[in-house]
Design a protein around this motif. Structure first.
Motif, mmCIF file in Angstrom:
data_model
loop_
_atom_site.group_PDB
_atom_site.id
_atom_site.type_symbol
_atom_site.label_atom_id
_atom_site.label_comp_id
_atom_site.label_asym_id
_atom_site.label_seq_id
_atom_site.Cartn_x
_atom_site.Cartn_y
_atom_site.Cartn_z
ATOM 1 N N LEU A 12 132.985 57.955 -63.844
ATOM 2 C CA LEU A 12 134.084 57.135 -64.336
ATOM 3 C C LEU A 12 135.427 57.848 -64.167
ATOM 4 O O LEU A 12 136.440 57.207 -63.895
ATOM 5 N N ALA A 13 135.432 59.161 -64.340
ATOM 6 C CA ALA A 13 136.672 59.918 -64.146
ATOM 7 C C ALA A 13 137.129 59.819 -62.694
ATOM 8 O O ALA A 13 138.322 59.645 -62.404
ATOM 9 N N HIS A 95 128.611 45.888 -60.292
ATOM 10 C CA HIS A 95 130.035 45.925 -60.593
ATOM 11 C C HIS A 95 130.814 46.360 -59.356
ATOM 12 O O HIS A 95 130.246 46.904 -58.408
ATOM 13 N N LEU A 96 132.104 46.132 -59.386
ATOM 14 C CA LEU A 96 133.010 46.681 -58.386
ATOM 15 C C LEU A 96 133.564 48.006 -58.889
ATOM 16 O O LEU A 96 133.623 48.254 -60.089
ATOM 17 N N GLU A 97 133.993 48.855 -57.950
ATOM 18 C CA GLU A 97 134.658 50.104 -58.288
ATOM 19 C C GLU A 97 135.973 50.173 -57.530
ATOM 20 O O GLU A 97 136.166 49.488 -56.525
ATOM 21 N N TYR A 130 134.810 50.174 -65.715
ATOM 22 C CA TYR A 130 135.435 50.514 -64.432
ATOM 23 C C TYR A 130 136.812 49.882 -64.263
ATOM 24 O O TYR A 130 136.943 48.671 -64.148
ATOM 25 N N ASP A 131 137.815 50.731 -64.251
ATOM 26 C CA ASP A 131 139.184 50.322 -63.951
ATOM 27 C C ASP A 131 139.283 50.037 -62.458
ATOM 28 O O ASP A 131 138.839 50.843 -61.635
ATOM 29 N N LEU A 132 139.850 48.900 -62.088
ATOM 30 C CA LEU A 132 140.001 48.554 -60.672
ATOM 31 C C LEU A 132 141.450 48.676 -60.206
ATOM 32 O O LEU A 132 141.795 48.183 -59.137
ATOM 33 N N GLY A 133 142.269 49.328 -60.995
ATOM 34 C CA GLY A 133 143.678 49.413 -60.651
ATOM 35 C C GLY A 133 144.428 48.166 -61.077
ATOM 36 O O GLY A 133 145.521 47.888 -60.587
ATOM 37 N N GLU A 134 143.837 47.428 -62.014
ATOM 38 C CA GLU A 134 144.453 46.180 -62.456
ATOM 39 C C GLU A 134 145.614 46.410 -63.402
ATOM 40 O O GLU A 134 145.707 47.439 -64.069
ATOM 41 N N SER A 135 146.500 45.422 -63.438
ATOM 42 C CA SER A 135 147.585 45.418 -64.411
ATOM 43 C C SER A 135 147.278 44.473 -65.561
ATOM 44 O O SER A 135 147.951 44.502 -66.583
ATOM 45 N N LEU A 136 146.258 43.618 -65.363
ATOM 46 C CA LEU A 136 145.837 42.704 -66.413
ATOM 47 C C LEU A 136 144.327 42.554 -66.343
ATOM 48 O O LEU A 136 143.775 42.172 -65.311
#
Length: 281
Positions: A12-13, A95-97, A130-136
């Motif tokens: 995750l890091a 999931h997506l990464e 998992y953060d996808l680089g989203e802003s929302l």
């Protein structure tokens, strides 16, 4: 002395680092990513199709990437809106990464895209961390799934910046308790906005688009309490099991489409097959 290494936190890091790089790159080019999470059959594809069509009518440059374990059904439906759409088949990955998403966007995402909606794999467990680089980050739940859904999946709902209730046109028929649902959301994610929608009846249509545009323009988005705890103590673990079998039956089998087949090798997991649904913008 043995040293225990939490491999999940290490993975995750690494993902968080890739997500931040992707977020910085996309923000610099004026693109805002919206990450949509839900159980299978929540109706997020039906709602997203209406939002994409509305965005096109408003002249907002949008695109959509949708991920599934198999079939191109969702991409075919979204492509009817006339915006650029890409299907990613994960071949079993739940999931997506961030790194995976970045590779799929490279060379495909139009340069003028203002909003990119990412329809994650239907699952409220795996994608949550998992953060996808989203802003929302948006979590959706249909009225058929039960008012206790936020309590069963506290990580997914606890990290949401917007919660969307779908299929409200049948809320009375299934005896959906809105007050109880809102109370449960508030328990795991105090202060997050809850929006009621119906793709069929048009209720709440445009709210998701408006919130996405606001996030992209720098307006403040909700900061979940759980997000702070994750940064301080590592990523949370969700152990819920989703047994809902509600399906969205709004299908249209008349599709005219072409496919470009590409094979993207993901060395961390499996080898997702990339399918692009081609259409005019």
């Amino acid at each position: 002395m043995c040293r225990v290494v939490d491999l999940r936190q290490a993975v995750l890091a690494k993902n968080d680092e890739a997500a931040q790089v992707l977020r910085t790159e996309l923000t610099a080019r004026g693109t805002t990513v919206v990450n949509l999470l839900s159980s299978p059959g929540s109706g997020k594809t039906a709602l997203l199709e209406r939002e994409l069509l509305l965005a096109r009518q408003r002249g907002v440059p949008v695109a959509a990437l949708t991920a599934d374990l198999a079939t191109e059904n969702d991409a075919l439906r979204l492509a009817r809106s006339g915006v650029p759409v890409k299907q990613v088949l994960t071949d079993g990955l739940c999931h997506l990464e961030a790194a995976m998403l970045g590779r799929h966007l490279d060379g495909w995402l139009p340069g003028d895209t203002r909003l990119l909606f990412v329809e994650n794999v239907g699952n409220l467990v795996c994608p949550a961390g998992y953060d996808l680089g989203e802003s929302l980050r948006v979590v959706l739940a249909s009225v058929t799934e039960g008012e206790d859904k936020p309590l069963k999946y506290p990580t997914a709902f606890g990290l949401a910046q917007l919660v969307v209730v779908t299929k409200t046109d049948i809320a009375e028929a299934v005896e959906f308790d809105e007050a109880a649902f809102r109370a449960n959301v508030e328990q795991v994610n105090p202060g997050v906005e809850v929006v009621l929608t119906s793709a069929r009846a048009g209720e709440g249509l445009g709210v998701l688009l408006d919130r996405a545009l606001a996030a992209g323009s720098g307006e403040g988005t909700h900061t979940p309490v759980m997000a702070g705890r994750q940064h301080a103590h590592g990523h949370g673990h969700s152990h819920g099991h989703d047994h809902d079998h509600d399906h969205d039956h709004e299908h249209d089998h008349e599709h005219e489409h072409a496919h470009d087949h590409d094979h993207d090798e993901d060395h961390d997991h499996q080898h997702p097959h990339l399918h692009t649904v081609a259409q005019t913008r």
